[in-house]
Write an enzyme that holds these catalytic residues in place. Structure first.
Site, short mmCIF file in Angstrom:
data_model
loop_
_atom_site.label_atom_id
_atom_site.label_comp_id
_atom_site.label_asym_id
_atom_site.label_seq_id
_atom_site.Cartn_x
_atom_site.Cartn_y
_atom_site.Cartn_z
CB SER A 36 -0.97 -0.04 1.18
OG SER A 36 -2.03 0.86 1.01
CG ASP B 239 -7.23 -3.94 -2.67
OD1 ASP B 239 -7.92 -3.13 -2.02
OD2 ASP B 239 -5.99 -3.96 -2.65
CG HIS C 270 -5.64 -2.93 0.86
ND1 HIS C 270 -5.26 -2.48 -0.39
CD2 HIS C 270 -4.95 -2.17 1.75
CE1 HIS C 270 -4.39 -1.50 -0.27
NE2 HIS C 270 -4.17 -1.30 1.02
#
Length: 253
Positions: A80, A206, A234
């Site tokens: 991320s 996601d 995610h």
């Protein structure tokens, strides 16, 4: 002050960078298995966990601070926001990153006219506003989005929540600045210059960095492999730890 870095295992160096509001401890579910093959460095990004912040708090400054801790070439894995830091590091210091692994990350997290597959600016703005009124609740809601839609979502959410405040409460100012980075970053124009071979690990379900981002990167990067986990959201390293470790080891060896 130095960054907080937890090191375990022996072998080629693998630096692991976490996402927004988290810390290096989020990797513990897979770090032990990876440490059987690598010398794993679990970094608390500046302003997260036990690491001091940097000034100004920008993607460039964060990447430079992390890169300064590792003067020799290393493998870098980023999730991320940590993936954006890893990208910036590899683009700025191509000889310093041997191989790159991007996990549920994006070169551009917020929607643009030519980039619809991303979070809406309004969503990121709302989280920034809510941080001031309900700091703890806002962080927990953001974490809930990371687990939403994937296989074993309840277990993933439980694991994320258990780690959230394990190393103290992140500085609200830093959290707001981190959201600004997610809103503003756009590394797409630079990707043609990315040198390291890259593994892309994404979840089909996601909602924060949607699957098309991974497919787009796989089609644009000069040397990339894509691992798409159809039942993951995610946090694929939590929902699918065995496959995650297997695929990372295959790629880095």
């Amino acid at each position: 002050m130095s960054l907080h870095i937890e090191t375990l295992g022996r072998g080629p160096n693998l630096v692991m960078l976490h996402g927004w509001a988290m810390h290096g401890g989020i990797w513990h579910g897979v770090a032990e298995a990876l440490a059987e093959h690598f010398c794993v460095h679990l970094v608390d990004l500046p302003g997260h966990g036990l690491s001091p912040a940097v000034e100004p708090y920008s993607l460039d400054a964060i990447a430079e601070r992390v890169a300064g801790e590792f003067p020799l070439p290393v493998h870098v894995l980023g999730w991320s926001l940590g993936g954006a830091v890893a990208l910036r590091w590899a683009l700025s210091h191509p000889s310093a990153v041997d191989k790159l692994v991007l996990v549920a990350s994006s070169p551009c997290f917020a929607q643009r006219e030519d980039w619809p597959t991303a979070m809406q600016h309004e969503v990121l703005g709302r989280f920034a506003q809510e941080l001031q009124a309900d700091y703890e609740g806002t962080l927990k809601r953001f974490i809930a989005l990371q687990a939403l839609g994937g296989q074993a979502s309840r277990e993933v959410l439980k694991a994320l929540q258990a780690r959230l405040f394990e190393r103290g409460r992140p500085d609200p100012v830093v959290m707001r600045q981190g959201l600004d980075i997610l809103r503003d970053v756009d590394l797409r124009p630079e990707l043609q210059h990315l040198d390291p071979p890259t593994l892309l690990i994404y979840g089909e379900r996601d909602g924060l960095t949607p699957a098309p981002v991974g497919r787009w990167l796989a089609s644009r990067l000069p040397d990339a492999e894509l691992e798409m986990l159809k039942d993951s959201a995610h946090a694929p390293f939590i929902s699918h730890p065995e496959r995650f470790v297997e695929r990372v080891c295959q790629f880095l060896k």
